[in-house]
Structures are given as structure tokens and as C-alpha cells.
Design a protein around this motif. Structure first.
Motif, mmCIF file in Angstrom:
data_model
loop_
_atom_site.group_PDB
_atom_site.id
_atom_site.type_symbol
_atom_site.label_atom_id
_atom_site.label_comp_id
_atom_site.label_asym_id
_atom_site.label_seq_id
_atom_site.Cartn_x
_atom_site.Cartn_y
_atom_site.Cartn_z
ATOM 1 N N LEU A 235 0.850 -1.242 0.103
ATOM 2 C CA LEU A 235 0.104 -0.018 -0.089
ATOM 3 C C LEU A 235 0.594 1.194 -0.147
ATOM 4 O O LEU A 235 0.608 2.058 -0.651
ATOM 5 C CB LEU A 235 -0.959 0.056 1.265
ATOM 6 N N GLY A 236 1.942 1.271 0.872
ATOM 7 C CA GLY A 236 2.702 2.425 0.922
ATOM 8 C C GLY A 236 3.396 2.586 -0.475
ATOM 9 O O GLY A 236 3.593 3.836 -0.826
ATOM 10 N N LEU A 237 4.100 1.516 -1.083
ATOM 11 C CA LEU A 237 4.673 1.761 -2.316
ATOM 12 C C LEU A 237 3.986 2.270 -3.305
ATOM 13 O O LEU A 237 4.000 3.209 -4.068
ATOM 14 C CB LEU A 237 5.415 0.294 -2.915
ATOM 15 N N ALA A 238 2.628 1.638 -3.415
ATOM 16 C CA ALA A 238 1.685 2.252 -4.356
ATOM 17 C C ALA A 238 1.305 3.583 -4.186
ATOM 18 O O ALA A 238 1.156 4.540 -5.207
ATOM 19 C CB ALA A 238 0.445 1.332 -4.289
ATOM 20 N N GLN A 239 1.305 4.107 -3.040
ATOM 21 C CA GLN A 239 0.969 5.548 -2.645
ATOM 22 C C GLN A 239 1.825 6.487 -3.014
ATOM 23 O O GLN A 239 1.964 7.550 -3.462
ATOM 24 C CB GLN A 239 0.368 5.697 -1.195
ATOM 25 N N ALA A 240 3.366 6.108 -2.706
ATOM 26 C CA ALA A 240 4.471 6.828 -2.805
ATOM 27 C C ALA A 240 4.568 6.980 -4.452
ATOM 28 O O ALA A 240 4.952 7.878 -5.007
ATOM 29 C CB ALA A 240 5.682 6.238 -2.243
ATOM 30 N N GLN A 241 4.321 6.126 -5.113
ATOM 31 C CA GLN A 241 4.548 5.989 -6.608
ATOM 32 C C GLN A 241 3.495 7.061 -7.403
ATOM 33 O O GLN A 241 3.812 7.759 -8.185
ATOM 34 C CB GLN A 241 4.423 4.656 -7.093
ATOM 35 N N LEU A 242 2.169 6.976 -6.898
ATOM 36 C CA LEU A 242 1.192 7.769 -7.379
ATOM 37 C C LEU A 242 1.471 9.246 -6.898
ATOM 38 O O LEU A 242 1.375 9.927 -7.755
ATOM 39 C CB LEU A 242 -0.059 7.361 -6.651
ATOM 40 N N LEU A 243 2.096 9.510 -5.956
ATOM 41 C CA LEU A 243 2.523 10.792 -5.353
ATOM 42 C C LEU A 243 3.655 11.174 -6.108
ATOM 43 O O LEU A 243 3.582 12.577 -6.865
ATOM 44 C CB LEU A 243 2.823 10.831 -3.825
ATOM 45 N N ARG A 244 4.749 10.403 -6.488
ATOM 46 C CA ARG A 244 5.643 10.953 -7.281
ATOM 47 C C ARG A 244 5.220 11.184 -8.572
ATOM 48 O O ARG A 244 5.732 12.232 -9.475
ATOM 49 C CB ARG A 244 6.823 9.860 -7.370
ATOM 50 N N ARG A 245 4.185 10.629 -9.212
ATOM 51 C CA ARG A 245 3.616 10.611 -10.814
ATOM 52 C C ARG A 245 3.300 12.114 -10.853
ATOM 53 O O ARG A 245 3.004 12.582 -11.891
ATOM 54 C CB ARG A 245 2.981 9.479 -10.952
ATOM 55 N N VAL A 246 2.395 12.408 -9.667
ATOM 56 C CA VAL A 246 1.538 13.475 -9.909
ATOM 57 C C VAL A 246 2.114 14.980 -9.335
ATOM 58 O O VAL A 246 1.391 16.078 -9.684
ATOM 59 C CB VAL A 246 0.181 13.558 -9.294
ATOM 60 N N GLU A 247 3.099 14.742 -8.770
ATOM 61 C CA GLU A 247 3.732 15.938 -7.942
ATOM 62 C C GLU A 247 4.078 17.165 -8.947
ATOM 63 O O GLU A 247 3.764 18.174 -8.443
ATOM 64 C CB GLU A 247 4.895 15.641 -7.009
ATOM 65 N N SER A 248 4.514 16.927 -10.331
ATOM 66 C CA SER A 248 4.686 17.931 -10.958
ATOM 67 C C SER A 248 3.932 18.207 -12.170
ATOM 68 O O SER A 248 4.030 18.957 -12.992
ATOM 69 C CB SER A 248 5.984 17.634 -11.607
#
Length: 333
Positions: A235-248
């Protein structure tokens, strides 16, 4: 309510995707276990574990009281959050429905009302882009529900689904319990040793809390390398990857590109990520299912795999994930 900046930032998104970046979920789950043990002891002593709580069922929440009234209370009962403002006409239609249903459900949910004008930091952390917006917190985990006004029948269905998820995934909604079994469970819970913290997992959580998305991704991957089935790390990995994709990403540019070309895989993937982070879970899933239906070969597989990643973010047992899996199967087969 319009966002002040169309370019998203990771600190705001962490709150929108999951409270305290899954760390709070583990803490809240532990509190839920303690609460269940206490209810079990009350049942064994002749009390009623399903009796309505003494606390009010509709509460006004501020930035100062959010931790206590929402996160901590979510360990025992689903907390539904109504984001509203005095100037919002649709809010004045929806809020009385939510308040009436909270009273009718007699303690199966608690309604937390948050004035977005007076509590702008919370609204930013949840990624609120328009009101009314309704979300829930269950055992420390965020469950986006809907945005905009809904009629009472639809709201009732959504709350029924929320309660079912809380019962199935977290067991935090009270139900009649056999006194002998409850006493045994209470004694076992009280006697159980405290599980020591997992240093590798804590390092991953801390990196995510700091906004070090690259470090968090690597740390979660390290945990999964040793324990591939670790649910919290996945769960944490999926969330971190999502956040990195959208941050910019730029909200307006992404939405314009997605609207201009429904077959543009990159645009649809980015738009779906933004939908999910903004709480529009069903929109995100529906967008990708529709894109799978329009694409072939490598493009189709890319979209399908992204959809499966987003399922991980929300949770396999969530009714919206179950429905989207069914829809995906229909277009694939």
C-alpha cells in the motif's frame, strides 16, 4: 472552491491519498484492536457493545481537533467528513441530509463537519477542489466518497457501503457478540504482547512523511524484497509511486489533453492519477476501464497495469475496486 495553484505538491497530496502516509493507519488499527478488547470486556460484564456512544454524532472539527475527533475516533467508528462553507448553496442541501442520517444510524457513523474557509490547511491536505465534498476515515485510512450534492437515497447507499467496508476490513462497527467468546477475546487481546516496530517499514513511512518520495519508494521496495506479500508495504509503495507521478503535473494541462484525445494513453493515465488523488475514485477507474476498451497491444497492457496499481492504493475489498474489476473483466474478455 478553486485550488490556489493548479500545480500539485506532494505535501498536500499525502493527506489526500492517505492520512499520515499509512503510518496512522497502523496506529489506528492498534487503537481499534484495543477498543474491540474493551467492548469485549464490557460484553462479558453484561454491557452492550453496540450501544450508541455517549459522544455527539455530529461534530464541528477544526485543525486543532482533527487528530482527536477524526483520526483517533476512526479507530472505533467510521468518521464521515462533510467539507462545506457558508456561501455554498449545494452544501446547504447536502449537510442536513448527512446530519439526519448520522442521527438515524445511531452511532454506526460519526459526522465531522469541516468549514473549508476556516480550516484551509485541512482542505489543502485533502486536495479539496470543490464543495460539497464528502470523505470518510476508517481506522486511520482515507476513503473518498463523493463530491457535489446527492439525494438522500444515494447518500444512504454510500453510507451503507462504507459501514460494510468498515465491518469487513477493520471489524470496527459494533455487532452483537457472544459473551463467552467476547470474554475470551478480551483476555487474549489484553495478554497479547505488543508487536515491536518494524525498522525497515518505519524508515519507509518516515521518508514518505518527509516528502522524500524516491527514498520512500526504495524503502518500501526493500521491505517487499524480503517479504513480497507485506500488505502495508504494498500500500505504501503504491501511494508513494502515485504521489511521485502527480507531484509535477499541471491540472489544467492534463485535463485539457485528456479531453482532446480519449485515446492518448499518457494523458488518460495522468488524468486518472489526478482523479484518484482528488478523491474521484470512480472517475479514475472508469476513465482507465474506458481507455482499456479503446486501446490494443502494449498500450492496453500499460493502462491495465496502471489500473491494478490504483486498486492497490484504494484496497482490494473496497466496493469501488470490486465494481471496477468486474468492469475491467468485461472489456478484456
Amino acid at each position: 472552491m478553486q485550488s490556489r495553484n493548479s500545480r500539485l505538491n506532494s505535501s498536500a497530496l499525502r493527506g489526500a491519498v492517505d492520512l499520515a502516509a499509512v503510518k496512522a493507519a497502523g496506529e489506528a488499527a492498534q487503537k481499534a484492536e484495543q477498543a474491540r478488547a474493551e467492548r469485549a470486556r464490557q460484553t462479558a460484564a453484561g454491557g452492550d457493545p453496540a450501544a450508541p456512544p455517549a459522544q455527539p454524532l455530529v461534530i464541528d472539527v477544526t485543525e486543532e481537533t482533527f487528530e482527536t475527533e477524526v483520526v483517533q475516533r476512526s479507530a472505533e467508528v467510521p468518521v464521515v467528513i462533510d467539507f462545506w462553507a457558508e456561501w455554498c448553496g449545494p452544501c446547504k442541501q447536502l449537510s442536513p441530509i448527512l446530519e439526519r442520517l448520522a442521527e438515524e444510524y445511531s452511532g454506526r457513523i460519526v459526522l465531522a463537519k469541516i468549514d473549508v474557509d476556516a480550516n484551509q490547511l485541512i482542505a489543502q491536505q485533502f486536495g479539496i477542489q470543490g464543495i460539497p465534498a464528502v470523505m470518510a476515515v476508517v481506522a486511520g485510512q482515507l476513503v473518498p466518497l463523493f463530491q457535489g450534492a446527492e439525494n438522500e437515497a444515494n447518500v444512504r447507499k454510500i453510507l451503507d457501503q462504507l459501514i460494510a467496508v468498515a465491518e469487513q476490513r477493520f471489524g470496527i462497527v459494533g455487532a452483537p457478540v457472544d459473551p463467552a467468546a467476547a470474554a475470551e477475546a478480551g483476555e487474549a487481546a489484553a495478554a497479547a504482547p505488543r508487536v515491536p516496530a518494524d525498522p525497515a517499514l518505519e524508515a519507509a513511512h518516515d521518508a514518505l512523511d518527509r516528502g522524500d518520495l524516491g527514498g520512500a519508494i526504495q524503502a518500501y521496495q526493500n521491505v517487499l524484497a524480503d517479504r513480497p506479500g507485506h500488505t502495508e508495504a504494498k500500500l505504501g509503495l503504491a501511494q508513494a509511486q502515485l504521489l511521485r507521478r502527480v507531484e509535477s503535473l499541471d491540472l489544467q494541462a492534463v485535463r485539457a489533453a485528456a479531453a482532446a484525445d480519449p485515446k492518448d494513453v499518457t494523458a488518460q493515465l495522468e488524468a486518472a492519477d489526478l482523479d484518484l488523488v482528488g478523491g474521484h475514485v470512480e472517475d479514475a477507474f472508469g476513465r482507465l476501464v474506458a481507455t482499456v476498451a479503446k486501446t490494443f497491444g502494449e498500450d492496453r497492457d500499460t493502462v491495465r497495469l496502471r489500473l491494478l496499481e490504483l486498486f492497490e492504493v484504494i484496497g482490494a475489498d473496497d466496493p469501488r475496486v470490486v465494481a471496477a474489476r468486474t468492469a475491467l473483466a468485461r472489456v478484456l474478455f
